[in-house]
Write a protein that holds these residues in place. Sequence first.
Motif, PDB file in Angstrom:
ATOM      1  N   SER A 196       0.826  -1.190   0.000  1.00  0.00           N
ATOM      2  CA  SER A 196       0.000   0.000   0.000  1.00  0.00           C
ATOM      3  C   SER A 196       0.866   1.247   0.000  1.00  0.00           C
ATOM      4  O   SER A 196       2.019   1.213   0.394  1.00  0.00           O
ATOM      5  N   GLN A 197       0.258   2.349  -0.429  1.00  0.00           N
ATOM      6  CA  GLN A 197       0.908   3.659  -0.292  1.00  0.00           C
ATOM      7  C   GLN A 197      -0.101   4.588   0.358  1.00  0.00           C
ATOM      8  O   GLN A 197      -0.507   5.563  -0.226  1.00  0.00           O
ATOM      9  N   SER A 198      -0.508   4.237   1.543  1.00  0.00           N
ATOM     10  CA  SER A 198      -1.598   5.011   2.137  1.00  0.00           C
ATOM     11  C   SER A 198      -1.218   5.735   3.425  1.00  0.00           C
ATOM     12  O   SER A 198      -2.077   6.262   4.112  1.00  0.00           O
ATOM     13  N   ASP A 199       0.071   5.784   3.729  1.00  0.00           N
ATOM     14  CA  ASP A 199       0.490   6.471   4.966  1.00  0.00           C
ATOM     15  C   ASP A 199       1.182   7.804   4.698  1.00  0.00           C
ATOM     16  O   ASP A 199       1.787   8.383   5.597  1.00  0.00           O
ATOM     17  N   LEU A 200       1.112   8.282   3.473  1.00  0.00           N
ATOM     18  CA  LEU A 200       1.872   9.486   3.124  1.00  0.00           C
ATOM     19  C   LEU A 200       1.475  10.692   3.979  1.00  0.00           C
ATOM     20  O   LEU A 200       2.312  11.317   4.630  1.00  0.00           O
ATOM     21  N   LEU A 201       0.188  10.991   3.987  1.00  0.00           N
ATOM     22  CA  LEU A 201      -0.242  12.181   4.741  1.00  0.00           C
ATOM     23  C   LEU A 201      -0.075  11.946   6.233  1.00  0.00           C
ATOM     24  O   LEU A 201       0.216  12.863   6.992  1.00  0.00           O
ATOM     25  N   PHE A 202      -0.257  10.690   6.641  1.00  0.00           N
ATOM     26  CA  PHE A 202      -0.091  10.347   8.059  1.00  0.00           C
ATOM     27  C   PHE A 202       1.332  10.654   8.535  1.00  0.00           C
ATOM     28  O   PHE A 202       1.523  11.336   9.537  1.00  0.00           O
ATOM     29  N   VAL A 203       2.338  10.170   7.822  1.00  0.00           N
ATOM     30  CA  VAL A 203       3.695  10.361   8.346  1.00  0.00           C
ATOM     31  C   VAL A 203       4.147  11.817   8.255  1.00  0.00           C
ATOM     32  O   VAL A 203       4.966  12.268   9.049  1.00  0.00           O
ATOM     33  N   ILE A 204       3.565  12.549   7.319  1.00  0.00           N
ATOM     34  CA  ILE A 204       3.935  13.968   7.218  1.00  0.00           C
ATOM     35  C   ILE A 204       3.418  14.749   8.425  1.00  0.00           C
ATOM     36  O   ILE A 204       4.038  15.684   8.897  1.00  0.00           O
ATOM     37  N   ARG A 205       2.256  14.291   8.935  1.00  0.00           N
ATOM     38  CA  ARG A 205       1.633  15.037  10.042  1.00  0.00           C
ATOM     39  C   ARG A 205       1.723  14.321  11.380  1.00  0.00           C
ATOM     40  O   ARG A 205       1.256  14.857  12.376  1.00  0.00           O
ATOM     41  N   ALA A 206       2.193  13.095  11.402  1.00  0.00           N
ATOM     42  CA  ALA A 206       2.103  12.282  12.613  1.00  0.00           C
ATOM     43  C   ALA A 206       2.673  13.001  13.824  1.00  0.00           C
ATOM     44  O   ALA A 206       3.679  13.687  13.732  1.00  0.00           O
ATOM     45  N   SER A 207       2.020  12.798  14.971  1.00  0.00           N
ATOM     46  CA  SER A 207       2.336  13.425  16.251  1.00  0.00           C
ATOM     47  C   SER A 207       1.671  14.803  16.329  1.00  0.00           C
ATOM     48  O   SER A 207       1.439  15.440  15.311  1.00  0.00           O
ATOM     49  N   GLN A 208       1.368  15.184  17.562  1.00  0.00           N
ATOM     50  CA  GLN A 208       0.661  16.457  17.734  1.00  0.00           C
ATOM     51  C   GLN A 208       1.570  17.658  17.480  1.00  0.00           C
ATOM     52  O   GLN A 208       2.782  17.525  17.481  1.00  0.00           O
ATOM     53  N   ASP A 209       0.936  18.807  17.312  1.00  0.00           N
ATOM     54  CA  ASP A 209       1.619  20.084  17.057  1.00  0.00           C
ATOM     55  C   ASP A 209       2.405  20.033  15.737  1.00  0.00           C
ATOM     56  O   ASP A 209       2.168  19.152  14.913  1.00  0.00           O
ATOM     57  N   GLU A 210       3.303  20.985  15.578  1.00  0.00           N
ATOM     58  CA  GLU A 210       3.996  21.136  14.290  1.00  0.00           C
ATOM     59  C   GLU A 210       5.499  21.093  14.523  1.00  0.00           C
ATOM     60  O   GLU A 210       5.995  21.689  15.479  1.00  0.00           O
ATOM     61  N   PHE A 211       6.184  20.415  13.674  1.00  0.00           N
ATOM     62  CA  PHE A 211       7.648  20.399  13.761  1.00  0.00           C
ATOM     63  C   PHE A 211       8.235  19.918  12.441  1.00  0.00           C
ATOM     64  O   PHE A 211       7.590  19.182  11.698  1.00  0.00           O
ATOM     65  N   PRO A 212       9.466  20.333  12.177  1.00  0.00           N
ATOM     66  CA  PRO A 212      10.090  19.898  10.931  1.00  0.00           C
ATOM     67  C   PRO A 212      10.529  18.439  10.985  1.00  0.00           C
ATOM     68  O   PRO A 212      10.905  17.937  12.049  1.00  0.00           O
ATOM     69  N   ARG A 213      10.442  17.783   9.857  1.00  0.00           N
ATOM     70  CA  ARG A 213      10.902  16.392   9.721  1.00  0.00           C
ATOM     71  C   ARG A 213      11.221  16.167   8.250  1.00  0.00           C
ATOM     72  O   ARG A 213      10.782  16.939   7.396  1.00  0.00           O
ATOM     73  N   PHE A 214      11.940  15.128   7.972  1.00  0.00           N
ATOM     74  CA  PHE A 214      12.162  14.716   6.590  1.00  0.00           C
ATOM     75  C   PHE A 214      11.321  13.488   6.295  1.00  0.00           C
ATOM     76  O   PHE A 214      11.179  12.616   7.152  1.00  0.00           O
ATOM     77  N   VAL A 215      10.781  13.416   5.086  1.00  0.00           N
ATOM     78  CA  VAL A 215      10.111  12.187   4.636  1.00  0.00           C
ATOM     79  C   VAL A 215      10.621  11.845   3.234  1.00  0.00           C
ATOM     80  O   VAL A 215      10.562  12.679   2.327  1.00  0.00           O
ATOM     81  N   PHE A 216      11.130  10.633   3.112  1.00  0.00           N
ATOM     82  CA  PHE A 216      11.595  10.137   1.811  1.00  0.00           C
ATOM     83  C   PHE A 216      10.750   8.945   1.409  1.00  0.00           C
ATOM     84  O   PHE A 216      10.365   8.144   2.254  1.00  0.00           O
ATOM     85  N   ALA A 217      10.511   8.813   0.121  1.00  0.00           N
ATOM     86  CA  ALA A 217       9.753   7.657  -0.375  1.00  0.00           C
ATOM     87  C   ALA A 217      10.462   7.097  -1.601  1.00  0.00           C
ATOM     88  O   ALA A 217      10.077   7.365  -2.730  1.00  0.00           O
ATOM     89  N   PRO A 218      11.506   6.318  -1.372  1.00  0.00           N
ATOM     90  CA  PRO A 218      12.303   5.814  -2.498  1.00  0.00           C
ATOM     91  C   PRO A 218      11.486   4.925  -3.422  1.00  0.00           C
ATOM     92  O   PRO A 218      10.590   4.206  -2.989  1.00  0.00           O
TER      93      PRO A 218
END
Lengths: 282, 565
Positions: B305-327
């Motif tokens: 599946s490719q259904s966690d994209l928006l989840f991992v970008i926003r996961a955890s409360q509040d806002e903070f920078p993170r990197f997300v890669f999808a090779p």
Amino acid sequence: MVDVNDYNNEYENKWCPGCGNFGVIAAMKDALVKQAIAPHQILLISGIGQAAKLPHFMKCNMFQTLHGRALPIATGARMANHDLNIIVNSGDGDCYGEGGNHFLSAVRRNVDITLLVHNNKVYGLTKGQASPTSDMGMVTKIQRHGVISEPFAPLSVALSLGAGFVARGFAGDTEHLSYLIVEAMAHRGFSLIDILQPCVSFNKVNTYAWYKKRVYKLEETGYRPDDFEEALRLARQWGDRIPIGIVYREEKPTFEDKIPGLKEGPIISRRYDASKVKQLFT
Amino acid sequence: MSIDITVKIGGEAGQGIQTVGDLLALVCRKAGLYIMAINDYESRIRGGHSFFQIRIADRPVTAPHHKTDLLVALSRRTIDLHEKELAEGGLIMTDQAEDGEKENLVSIPINDLAVEAGGKITANTVAAGVCLSLLGAPFNLYREVLSEHFSKKSDKVIQDNIKAAELGYKAVEKRVFHRAFHWDFGQPKGMLMDGAKAVAYGALAADCRVAAFYPMSPATGIMAELIARSDVFPIVVEQAEDEIAAVNMIVGASFAGARAMTSTSGGGFCLMTEGLGLAAMSETPIVIVNAQRPGPATGLPTRSSQSDLLFVIRASQDEFPRFVFAPGTVAEAYESMLRAFDLSERYQVPAIVLTDHYMHTSVWLNDTELTVPDVVERHIADKPADDPDNYNRFAVSTSGISPRIIPCTGEALIVSTGNEHREDGHISEAIDDRIAMVDKRNAKMKAMTAEMAPPEALFGDAGTLLVGWGSAGGAIREAVELLRDEGYDAGALLFADIWPFPADAVENRLKQCKRFLMVEMNSTAQLGSLIREQTGLAHSGTILKYDGRPIYPVEISDGFKRIME
Ligand SMILES: Cc1ncc(C[n+]2csc(CCOP(=O)(O)OP(=O)(O)O)c2C)c(N)n1
Ligand code: SF4
């Protein structure tokens, strides 16, 4: 020479006047000074709660983390660098409730850290709800008709999982607690000190006076903490007489001893070798 | 004539169909061919139905093919389920039918031949032998592969397997298969790699020292690879009591100075989200691999599946920078790990690598050269040693990055917390501190965004672009070829760097095309939503697949045609 003042910082203390945590922090500083450990040589790791705030009130390396998660954090830190001298400060809710599974696993792993659980038998920081160690029948604003669950028994649980150092301290006896901390830190492997800690704001049952009437020191009874069956009996003793002191002690190979990759020293001190990576592709 | 043949081996779990596939892949590699293979299995250890499908070609192939040339049926069900996928002139090789049942059926008593060779255990060697013989592979090639493959076993094992191979070859000696070809393609073109291995090797190349995990398909394969190499590499891997412990262990390990990672799938990632927040708040670098599978809760454990994209970008409360890669390829998976470790330490933020079941369990022949860093830069401050009393772990700076030190390595004290804090790391509820810390953390985003590569463009000036991300890229690539061969003005944009979103580059690209279509393995086109959010540009159609199975290039090209009509 390490002096107790080395451990004082200017950060404002946030505990209620008279809180048992003052006894715990005094005992810790005393124990560290006695061992001539300087602030930069110790790492305190804690979770969330009144107890877990302790590291902020002491000048030292510290990482205050998440509610219940201090033990996995400490385990990970030891995996990275098992030369680190780590004390974990946790509350009864933090350690036995939210972090219960981690507590069981840390005991079973025998990670070489010292765990101090400030057991005030209540949730202090969230204003007085029952905790896993609250005695049956204890009434709070939430548990209006009294606590209906059996209390969690940290010492018996730790013993039954094979813990190698199990002790109970009392925040009202700093000198004795300091002695326990020194012994616990000297122990190779996981050591637990469950500390009877009065909460003057929310626990009106288990007060200083209540404890003073009941606690007795195992060291003064001639008890030798190497008898497992006797230790189990003492761990369960509660009510009119409550033992404090080292309940059980037995050295066993630690988590770190049992990981072959750590034989050559802390994993962070090893060298990166690009040629090994290249070999993966041949 | 170009070679492009698909062999599908089907049977019950526990029958060793994977071994047949592995042997075919090894022989193909040795012959200088390219392969791409998928593994399809149920969440059970014995019985059921599973298959291994290998595509053999004389040029790089990036996705599975929907037609089967040679179906190896080790169970009756395989024939029932897959017969309809046979290409014209395709053959079924089976031990499940009476002789001569059908013209396209080759009936081989695989087990009897195996027993003759030395034991039932050699049945897979017989089966692979039959396939290779039908395809015209020289026997010597197979013999060499068997000797290498079993080199650590006893002589008897090797001899039995060679005998089994011979019997397999002999059994179809007289059969002429029109897809047989001349096996002469020179030296091996690269290394066989599945996604799990690529991720693990990337972690080792990035000098990961501590890994913790809780078993969960399809992520466990990474840890198995790391553990298998922990005698040679300085790495400690621990099976944690749960995912909460796993993520917190690596936060602790990183805090104490080691590069550290965990891997999991969606459900485990859910449990890790608070720890992710702790890494963000305490600015402790960590790398989390989320190998996606379908469904909330437990979902489909052995599907993709490719259904966690928006989840991992926003996961955890509040806002903070993170990197997300999808090779999208094994080479990208490897390189993503190198970048995830490096960038997460450079910016002191968590990095997430999004893979999936398909990528982890499929095998490709990778012919891309992979980076091996000579030195690993750790981005650890040495300055505090000069002035330990004035060290502040969270000192405000224009870049948002503060000097990071390792506890107990000097006189400077490190004070860190998951609570909001002052520059010195102590808890603070003061308005100024809160604002300063949020701003400081967010200040990293600008430089982080600049680190992101724009999506890869294939025929980027085409009128219609197929837009996708991660492992769907392989099928999209081939769909573009199919469509262009048929005269369509199609191209593609393939995302591997997802977050921080490279909005400017994406906008510039997408503004040039007439329309773009989203190709994703989810039901709502999550990347499409993100593109619209970040650029204001909307897709004009979707080709979505969320049944948990891999997407085939023809499904995309057919979808494209449907939309364009
Ligand atoms: C995930 C999460 N749940 C709940 C809380 C709220 N919370 C903070 S401290 C605490 C309990 C504290 O009790 P205890 O561990 O006994 O420590 P004490 O304050 O009594 O020392 C709770 C429930 C939290 N911070 N995080
Ligand atoms: S609430 Fe209880 S535990 Fe918390 S500081 Fe006050 S007295 Fe201590």
